[in-house]
Design an enzyme around this catalytic site. Structure first.
Site, short mmCIF file in Angstrom:
data_model
loop_
_atom_site.label_atom_id
_atom_site.label_comp_id
_atom_site.label_asym_id
_atom_site.label_seq_id
_atom_site.Cartn_x
_atom_site.Cartn_y
_atom_site.Cartn_z
N ILE A 17 -7.09 7.57 -12.32
CA ILE A 17 -6.73 6.26 -11.76
C ILE A 17 -7.75 5.80 -10.73
O ILE A 17 -8.16 4.64 -10.70
CB ILE A 17 -5.32 6.31 -11.14
CG1 ILE A 17 -4.29 6.57 -12.24
CG2 ILE A 17 -4.99 5.02 -10.40
CD1 ILE A 17 -2.87 6.74 -11.73
N ASP A 132 1.19 2.80 9.01
CA ASP A 132 0.30 2.03 8.13
C ASP A 132 1.12 1.16 7.15
O ASP A 132 0.86 1.16 5.95
CB ASP A 132 -0.62 2.98 7.36
CG ASP A 132 -1.86 2.25 6.82
OD1 ASP A 132 -2.17 1.14 7.32
OD2 ASP A 132 -2.51 2.78 5.90
#
Length: 624
Positions: A17, A132
């Site tokens: 990926i 985050d």
């Protein structure tokens, strides 16, 4: 091209990926469950802090069991590389969805925020701070799920930060970091995640980040001051509930933010009561699948008593009517037809830009005077009306707004284009070529041009005819006036001053701020012709004057205004140059005179009635 291994441990690898300097991400098949999984590989050597963060992410996820957080199945080490096996989410990241949709509607955004808040609140209950939160770390699945991912820089009470984050170190994505996270990422609490949650909501509902840029002093200063564009400037349809959540979550001071996500979850849950949750889940599924979703609609409520419904409808109708009157001023046109007039903006747009329901248009009207005065209580609402015959454009038209007669300027932000228009509003029956409302037609195509393209079109503000002869347009640059054809380029982010000069017209000065991101500046500027003086004197109150069939006329002054010819026995006004038909009326008798008004010249007309015959008499004096 990097070689893809056939297997990693017991997992059969299907595809690569992503690959970076620290490792790689693979899609693989679980050997016993026979379902796809994600394998994150860390093969960075010599960086103990990165390795420890990778291991800590695994420990955090191993303890989590929540539908809104990605599941971890395994963690192991082969050779010198570490691996985490995670749940495979078939769908898209939220940041990709926002780019495709531009921004999300209230219901869809509220649903995603609600699911995110539940997941984040669960993490906080486990004493874990994500640090985050951003659209890239939220995955939407084709099953309609919302999953929080990437706990790579998360901090937990149960894990020591020693050697990983030191005092004063900043960790996170700059545009989403709370002010205190820049100063010291090590000691932040859940309120830093709540701040990022507010930024996330802002971006979902506007398609824009409140603060843009990389890790710079300017960005940090903006975030610490808490100065950002009101999200309703980009999307006026943002719900009040969601707007309040954004504002409180994004307070620069942690003490003024929500202490926990519990009140946010409560507010969002209450907001979503009127929607069908399965329909919202279907919308998320469509977004993740790349389909165009149907806009969620509030669920139908049970039938209530007709009498109560009618009373409620009546109250709403009165409030709506009152709101329409307040914001459009239409009641003034009805109650004071001689003192108010209407204005309509008609904008032609190209089909290559955003659909009409996603075009950003903000219009503000200012009254001209020594200073521009903003008309505060006139809200201008636009709607798409029809396609053009050429099929490559369409029209967006405003609902009419009614203001007191006089001279005005309109400021229109159309997407990233700034436009100014000068015009005069007069009462019904006194507008050139118009029998009702004043219409401003705008032919607008958004273009990609750098530097800013300036297009200034002078018009006679009284007759609205273009001025084409003897025009000088100057730009103030480097301490002096320079003809615009010889001036240097104009770039966004500065205030520019223009001077328009034309023979037989007053000189007009105009200054405007061109904001960053604006690509062209269009100014239709109305110039006032240098007038002549008309004096009309009547010996009897029963005598009246009409000029071109009207008893009122727009003056030719630097700030034009509407004048009444018969308000006193002796009228004196500055009149635009031109030829006029003056009617002197006494009872049923009328006498017409052809009058020519010239700039800087005076005409004095005295009207009287012969006492014996009843005939109208007049005397004309003309002075240079």
């Amino acid at each position: 091209m990097p070689r893809i291994p056939d297997s990693i441990g017991k997992y059969k690898v299907e595809t690569l990926i992503a690959k970076g300097g620290m490792g790689a991400v693979y899609k693989a098949i679980h050997p016993t469950l026979n379902r796809p999984v994600i394998i994150k590989k860390l093969d960075l050597r010599g960086r103990k802090d990165i390795t420890e963060r990778f291991k800590r992410e695994a420990r955090i996820l191993m303890d989590f069991r929540h539908d809104g957080i990605v599941n971890m199945y395994d963690h192991f080490k082969i050779g010198k590389s570490y691996y985490i096996v995670l749940e495979f989410i078939d769908g898209k990241a939220l940041d990709q969805v926002i780019r495709e949709q531009r921004y999300l509607d209230n219901a869809t955004a509220a649903y995603i925020l609600y699911q995110t808040a539940l997941a984040l609140s669960y993490a906080h209950s486990k004493k874990v701070i994500h640090r985050d939160i951003k659209p890239a770390n939220l995955l939407l699945s084709k099953k309609g799920e919302v999953k929080l991912v990437d706990f790579g820089i998360a901090v937990s009470d149960e894990d020591s930060e020693k050697g990983l984050t030191i005092e004063g170190m900043s960790l996170g994505t700059p545009g989403y970091m709370a002010p205190e996270q820049f100063r010291d990422s090590k000691n932040v609490d859940q309120r830093a995640d709540i701040y990022a949650f507010g930024v996330l909501a802002y971006e979902m509902l506007t398609g824009k980040k409140p603060f843009t840029g990389t890790f710079t002093a300017e960005l940090v200063a903006s975030i610490q001051k808490g100065k950002y564009t009101n999200p309703r400037r980009y999307n006026p349809r943002i719900s009040t509930v969601l707007l309040r959540i954004i504002k409180k979550a994004m307070r620069p001071s942690p003490r003024k933010r929500y202490k926990t996500l519990a009140p946010v979850i409560k507010k969002l849950g209450r907001f979503l009561r009127k929607y069908n949750r399965e329909e919202l889940k279907k919308v998320v599924s469509d977004l993740a699948s790349g389909k165009e979703p149907e806009k969620p609609k509030p669920a139908k409520k049970k039938r209530v008593i007709i009498k109560v419904a009618l009373i409620g409808a009546g109250i709403v109708a009165v409030l709506v009517l009152g709101g329409i009157c307040y914001y459009t001023g239409i009641h003034n046109e009805l109650l004071h037809p001689g003192s108010y007039g209407g204005i309509v903006f008609n904008i032609r747009m190209s089909n290559i830009v955003q659909p009409a329901n996603k075009i950003f248009i903000n219009a503000t009207i200012y009254k001209e005077g020594k200073k521009l005065i903003r008309i505060e209580n006139r809200r201008i609402i636009f709607r798409r009306v029809r396609k053009n015959a050429d099929h490559d454009s369409y029209y967006i038209r405003s609902f009419p707004v009614f203001v007191r007669t006089g001279s005005y300027r309109a400021k229109l932000n159309i997407e990233d284009s700034l436009n100014w228009y000068s015009f005069v509003v007069s009462s019904e029956g006194h507008r050139p070529n118009l029998s009702c409302k004043r219409v401003i037609n705008i032919d607008k195509y958004l273009t990609e041009q750098v530097p800013v393209t300036v297009n200034i079109k002078p018009i006679n503000i009284i007759t609205e005819e273009p001025i084409t002869d003897f025009i000088n347009i100057d730009l103030y640059q480097k301490g002096k006036w320079v003809n615009i054809t010889e001036a240097g380029p104009i770039f966004p982010g500065e205030i520019y001053s223009f001077r328009v000069r034309c023979k037989m017209y007053y000189t007009k000065y105009f200054s405007t701020m061109i904001k960053k991101g604006q690509r062209d500046l269009n100014i239709i500027i109305g110039l006032v012709p240098i007038p002549g003086i008309l004096i009309l004197e009547r010996e009897s109150d029963r005598i009246s004057f009409r000029l071109n069939g009207n008893n009122r006329i727009i003056s030719a002054e630097k700030i034009p205004k509407e004048l009444d010819l018969n308000i006193t026995k002796k009228f004196k006004g500055r009149i635009p140059p031109g030829e006029y038909n003056l009617d002197i009326i006494y009872k049923k008798k009328r006498k017409s005179i052809h009058v020519k008004i010239e700039s800087k010249k005076e005409i004095y007309i005295v009207a009287s009635v012969d006492q014996k015959t009843g005939e109208i008499k007049f005397l004309i004096k003309q002075n240079s």
